[in-house]
Each structure stands twice: as structure tokens, then as C-alpha cells.
Design an enzyme around this catalytic site. Structure first.
Site, mmCIF file in Angstrom:
data_model
loop_
_atom_site.group_PDB
_atom_site.id
_atom_site.type_symbol
_atom_site.label_atom_id
_atom_site.label_comp_id
_atom_site.label_asym_id
_atom_site.label_seq_id
_atom_site.Cartn_x
_atom_site.Cartn_y
_atom_site.Cartn_z
ATOM 1 N N HIS A 165 0.748 -1.221 0.112
ATOM 2 C CA HIS A 165 -0.191 -0.046 -0.134
ATOM 3 C C HIS A 165 0.992 1.236 0.033
ATOM 4 C CE1 HIS A 165 -3.770 1.702 0.200
ATOM 5 N NE2 HIS A 165 -3.526 2.311 1.297
ATOM 6 N N THR A 170 18.601 19.807 8.500
ATOM 7 C CA THR A 170 18.750 18.525 9.389
ATOM 8 C C THR A 170 20.475 18.444 9.810
ATOM 9 O OG1 THR A 170 19.037 17.101 7.470
ATOM 10 C CG2 THR A 170 16.863 17.084 8.578
ATOM 11 N N LEU A 208 12.355 6.986 30.389
ATOM 12 C CA LEU A 208 13.142 6.466 29.262
ATOM 13 C C LEU A 208 12.748 7.287 28.114
ATOM 14 C CD1 LEU A 208 13.746 2.812 29.529
ATOM 15 C CD2 LEU A 208 15.402 4.418 30.220
ATOM 16 N N HIS A 209 13.629 7.961 27.332
ATOM 17 C CA HIS A 209 13.287 8.628 25.973
ATOM 18 C C HIS A 209 12.882 7.949 25.120
ATOM 19 C CE1 HIS A 209 13.270 11.452 22.571
ATOM 20 N NE2 HIS A 209 13.469 12.376 23.440
#
Length: 592
Positions: A305, A430, A392-393
Site C-alpha cells: 500500500h 537536518t 526513558l526517552h
């Protein structure tokens, strides 16, 4: 340009996505005031680079790399760094133009599927189960969601995105969502954009449709400047589909865009040379708000898909998701269909050369598409809420699970790319977080050791995750490794210098440098929206994920032609890793 003959504007329903809008702030109001993208100190970057190389180099290779780095720092690297600082002093973002050109526009492979992003609409799992019978209804709703978002963007009603600390992010990338196209060129492409906010003036608002090889154009706004309602759009979509069916297969001219960029550039020039009509049509397409594809196939399962393509902003997809979820997947506004002119078919003048080029482009495109293996993996045992209870991240946790999965499957660490944002800087985009670290490798080895205690596994996992979180913060502050090294490389390249030994060192490539990351990863955020793109290298994996309260959604990809990888096996290894990590956390604290 077609416009409504009616003056009564359509009424849009209230929806949950109102939290994305703001009456006090404008979407782009902070962009010009954001700080300049910094250039990190050279020694700092090189020290961090060496740490990132260590997991992938032998002792002998690492000693050689240390010597190369040392000579680079005191020699040519120092000169390149000074030139980079001089370049940066003249720009608010020293990286932006270079990154666009070298990382994107000079790539000669087809954009689909090597660079385009694809994803699963979350409603396809619940309210919008894939259906040919309802494709026009779903398509009209989806299109209306795009129009609604574009209107909010042009009116700057979207709330500027910010960090958790409240620092504004650059919103410039949202200017490229609509009315923007990549024009193919010989050697390098270029971007062409006609989008403007309403404060800046008017811009084209027509839409291009592709259906059964035909190309259509439509103006989807009423006289009050509001989008046509989904029932009205559905009438337009049905007209396009039914008329295209009656006409039979069209020439499929748009397939030329799926060829290599050099071939598309040559064929586009030839197409323009055939007639003024062709030139006019191409300009009409280039300036359009978006291209909407009416597909005539349905997937057998979600591994096939691809409901939307090139979704460059998760925010857009999340906006649509909230919009339609509040409406329970159906239109809740006016159902009256006002009169509007029907879409217009675009006709191109073609010759035998173009017909042959289309056939060739189809073969090229299919060879790339058929080589992609993409898998959906929904891990429903737990989600971010469980991780938050253990302080926790979630992103660091998932990144460690990816490291464990790869190494348990392949028996070695992999250079890993994770996207880190630098949008708190002017025109920021980024940075690369190199998430395979000395600490993560040490933890993985402990996890795979039958002699290691649960306590040892837990504490080393915490150390590895703390290291990851530290590196993420460094990257977000513009103090990563890869973009700085990239800048130094470009300075050398554009100055006509020999490429420095640092970039020719095997350890540079083995650690992922030059776009050689075996694991290409990114979080899509904390919403049901998720998707991804192809792996970065033939022997690598793409691993993209979103994390919601009770589950994690993964989009995994790889190349079928590679005998070194197995996407299904990687999916199973990832599942096992997430379960093993949960088992560590379920041990009573007193035992740790």
C-alpha cells in the site's frame, strides 16, 4: 481558469486540528529572526568523528585514521575550516544552498522510489479501508484536506512549530509544499516555486490530475476563495475517471518524470521544442498547486500500500488525520453540489521519439520500483506510555532496539544515520546523528551474552541511551559531525583542491561518511502518521517509525537485489529486541 458561478461560500466543519492553528501568531513570523547556523570548532568535530569511527574500524584501521585526522587538523583541514568560516560570515545559513545542490539536485537517479517519501494514511487501518468502490469518496476527502491545509498555510493560520523549550523552528520548508516542482536539468536540477502567502500576493491555485495516462487540470475553489466541498470534488473526480475510462489508455506522458534525471531533462527539452502548446502545458503543470494521482489498482495487503507519496511534512499528514478523524472519516458539512465547470483535459503534441521514450521510461521506473522491498510492522505490545513510566526517552529506546536487531541478525554493528533537526536556526534543516556508538555496541554485546546479568544489561542500556540523548542535543545545537565535514569537503571541491585524505580513508566510508549509512533511520514523531523511504545503500535497511501511547509503527525498506539483507528477518529481529528490552524493564527495581 475556472471559477464558481455561485457566491455562497461553503462552510467547513469544526475539527480537532484547530490546535494546529493560531490567531495570535503567524506561521512564518519568526523565520527572519532565527540565529545563524553555527560552524562548530574543528577540533571538536574531529574528536567526535573519531569516536563515531571506532565501532566500525579494526585497531589497525583506527590508528591509521587517527593519524590522518591529526594531519588534517593541523594541515589542509585548518585552511578549509578558515575558508568555511569566511563563507559562513556572509550567510545566515552557510549550509543551505550547498546541501540542496549536492545532496539533492545533482542526484541523477529517478526520484521515485529512491528519494520520494511514501506512507500509510492512519485512517486506512480504521475508517478508510482500501476500496475501489469508495476511492472517489476517499479521494475527494483527501484532496479537500490538502486544500484546507494550503488555505491555512497561505493565511498563516498554522501555529509556528517550536521545541519543547519553546524555541521557534524555521517554517521555511512549508513554503515548498505546494506550487513547487523540480525541473530536470543536464547535470543538476533546479527548483521552481510560485507559492505565496496571501500577504505576499496571489499564486496559481489549479490542480493537475493524472488518470489512466491522461493529464487533467481543475480549479478547486469557489468564488469566495474557499475549497470546493468533498461532495463537489467527488463530482469532479468521477468526471475525470469516467471520461478517462471512456477515452481509453492515454499516452502516459507523465511517466517520463520517472526516468533518470538526465533522460527526463533531454525528453522535456524535446517535448518543449515540438510546439508552443507543449511549452504552455508544461508551464501550467509546473506552476500548479499539486499533482493528484487517481490510481486504478488496489493493494492485496498493506505491504503493497502506498496511499500518498512525497509527504514532505508530517504536520500536513497529521493535520489531515485529525481533520478526518473528528469527522469520523466522512464529510459532515453541506451536501449540496453547486455548479462548477468540469476539469479540462490537457493535450500534448507528440512524435515517435517521445512514444519510444515513454516506453523506455516505464521499463526504467519499474526496474527501480520492483527492486524495493517495503514492510509495515506494528509493534503493539507497548508504546511510549510504558517507556515514560520508566523515565526513558522513546526515541533513544527505539534507536537502541534497532542497533540490537541489526547486530543480532548480522553479527556486526552498522553505521547508522538518524535525522536530527536544526530547525531552530535560520533556514535550518537536518544534521546526522551517528547513533551507532561505542556505548551502544558495548550494550548490544552485553544483551547477546548469555553470561550477562539483567542488572548489567539494564545499566549499560541506560548508558547507551544517555549517550544517544547527549549526541542528539549536540546535533540539534548545530554541533554534529557530518554537516561540518560536508562543508569542508565542498570548500575543497569548489576551490579546485585535491580531495583531502580524510575523505578517502576507508574508515570514512565504513562509518557512514559520504552517504554510506547501512541503517537509515528517522522518527516520524508521536502520532499515528508514519512512512519512510528507501534504504541509503544497497546492503542497508531503511527504518522509520512513529511512537504512540500503546504501540510503535515501523516502515522498513530494503533492496531485493541485495543478498546481504532480509527485510522480513530484520522485522523479526526488531520485534525480538523490543521484547527483550521490555523484559529488562519489567524486572523489579530491587533486582537491578
Amino acid at each position: 481558469m475556472s471559477v464558481s458561478t455561485e457566491v455562497t461560500p461553503s462552510k467547513e466543519p469544526q475539527h480537532m486540528s484547530v490546535y494546529l492553528t493560531s490567531g495570535k501568531e503567524k506561521t512564518f513570523q519568526y523565520d527572519e529572526d532565527l540565529p545563524c547556523l553555527p560552524v562548530p570548532p574543528l577540533q571538536q568535530t574531529l574528536d567526535r568523528y573519531l569516536l563515531s569511527v571506532k565501532p566500525h574500524a579494526t585497531d589497525e584501521e583506527f590508528e591509521m585514521t587517527k593519524e590522518i585526522v591529526k594531519k588534517f587538523e593541523s594541515g589542509i583541514g585548518k585552511e578549509l575550516h578558515e575558508r568555511l568560516l569566511a563563507h559562513a560570515a556572509k550567510k545566515k545559513n552557510w549550509l543551505d544552498d550547498w546541501w540542496l545542490h549536492y545532496a539533492y539536485l545533482i542526484v541523477r537517479e529517478p526520484l521515485l522510489p529512491t528519494m520520494n517519501t511514501t506512507g500509510f494514511h492512519p485512517l486506512n487501518f480504521t475508517l478508510w479501508k482500501p476500496s475501489i468502490e469508495k476511492s472517489s469518496e476517499y479521494g475527494s476527502l483527501n484532496l479537500w484536506g490538502f486544500l484546507d491545509f494550503n488555505l491555512a498555510l497561505r493565511e498563516q493560520r498554522l501555529k509556528p512549530q517550536k521545541s519543547y523549550e519553546g524555541t521557534p523552528f524555521s517554517m521555511r520548508q512549508f513554503r515548498w509544499l505546494f506550487n513547487c516542482t523540480r525541473i530536470p536539468g543536464r547535470g543538476a536540477d533546479s527548483l521552481y516555486s510560485t507559492w505565496k502567502t496571501k500577504d505576499e500576493g496571489d499564486c496559481p491555485l489549479h490542480i493537475i490530475f493524472l488518470c489512466h495516462g491522461h493529464i487533467w487540470t481543475m480549479y478547486p475553489w469557489d468564488s469566495a476563495g474557499k475549497p470546493l466541498t468533498p461532495p463537489e470534488l467527488e463530482v469532479q473526480l468521477r468526471h475525470i475517471r469516467e471520461t478517462s475510462d471512456a477515452l481509453g489508455p492515454g499516452p502516459s506522458l507523465s511517466v517520463l518524470t520517472c526516468d533518470t534525471r538526465e533522460n527526463w531533462a533531454q525528453n522535456r527539452d524535446w517535448l518543449k521544442s515540438l510546439s508552443v502548446n507543449n511549452m504552455r502545458n508544461l508551464h501550467h503543470i509546473d506552476s500548479s498547486m499539486l499533482v493528484f494521482v487517481l490510481d486504478d489498482t488496489t493493494p492485496e495487503n498493506f505491504n503493497q500500500h502506498t496511499p500518498y507519496d512525497a509527504m514532505v511534512s508530517v504536520m500536513l499528514a497529521h493535520y489531515q488525520y485529525l481533520l478526518f478523524k473528528e469527522m469520523n472519516g466522512k464529510w459532515t458539512g453541506p451536501t449540496e453540489v453547486r455548479y462548477f465547470p468540469m476539469p479540462t483535459l490537457l493535450h500534448f503534441d507528440m512524435d515517435a521519439k517521445l512514444v519510444e521514450a515513454i516506453s523506455s521510461a516505464k521499463e526504467t521506473s519499474l526496474s527501480y520500483i520492483n527492486n524495493i522491498c517495503a514492510k509495515l510492522f506494528i509493534f503493539a505490545d507497548y508504546g511510549k506510555d510504558f517507556l515514560r513510566t520508566h523515565k526513558l526517552h522513546p526515541d533513544a529506546f527505539v534507536q537502541m532496539s534497532i542497533q540490537l536487531a541489526y547486530q543480532r541478525l548480522h553479527g556486526k554493528p552498522a553505521p547508522t544515520y538518524e535525522t536530527a533537526t536544526t530547525r531552530q536556526f535560520y533556514d535550518g534543516r537536518t544534521e546526522t546523528l551517528r547513533s551507532c556508538t561505542v556505548e551502544s555496541v558495548d550494550w548490544v554485546q552485553t544483551m547477546l551474552s548469555p553470561k550477562a546479568s539483567t542488572s548489567e544489561k539494564f545499566h549499560k542500556m541506560k548508558i547507551a541511551m544517555d549517550t544517544h540523548n547527549c549526541h542528539m542535543k549536540q546535533c540539534q545545537n548545530g554541533e554534529g559531525v557530518d554537516r561540518h565535514l560536508f562543508g569542508l569537503y565542498v570548500v575543497a571541491l569548489e576551490s579546485g583542491m585535491d580531495i583531502p585524505d580524510l575523505f578517502m580513508d576507508p574508515s570514512y566510508t565504513k562509518s557512514g561518511g559520504g552517504g554510506n549509512y547501512v541503517l537509515s533511520t528517522s522518527t516520524v514523531g508521536y502520532s499515528p502518521v508514519f512512512g519512510g523511504t528507501s534504504a541509503m545503500v544497497p546492503q542497508g535497511y531503511g527504518c522509520f517509525y512513529s511512537m504512540v501511547s500503546d504501540r510503535m509503527n515501523f516502515f522498513l525498506s530494503g533492496f531485493k537485489s541485495s543478498e546481504e539483507i532480509n527485510v522480513d528477518a530484520f522485522k523479526n529481529a526488531l520485534r525480538a529486541s523490543l521484547c527483550d528490552m521490555q523484559n529488562i524493564l519489567l524486572v523489579p527495581n530491587s533486582s537491578l
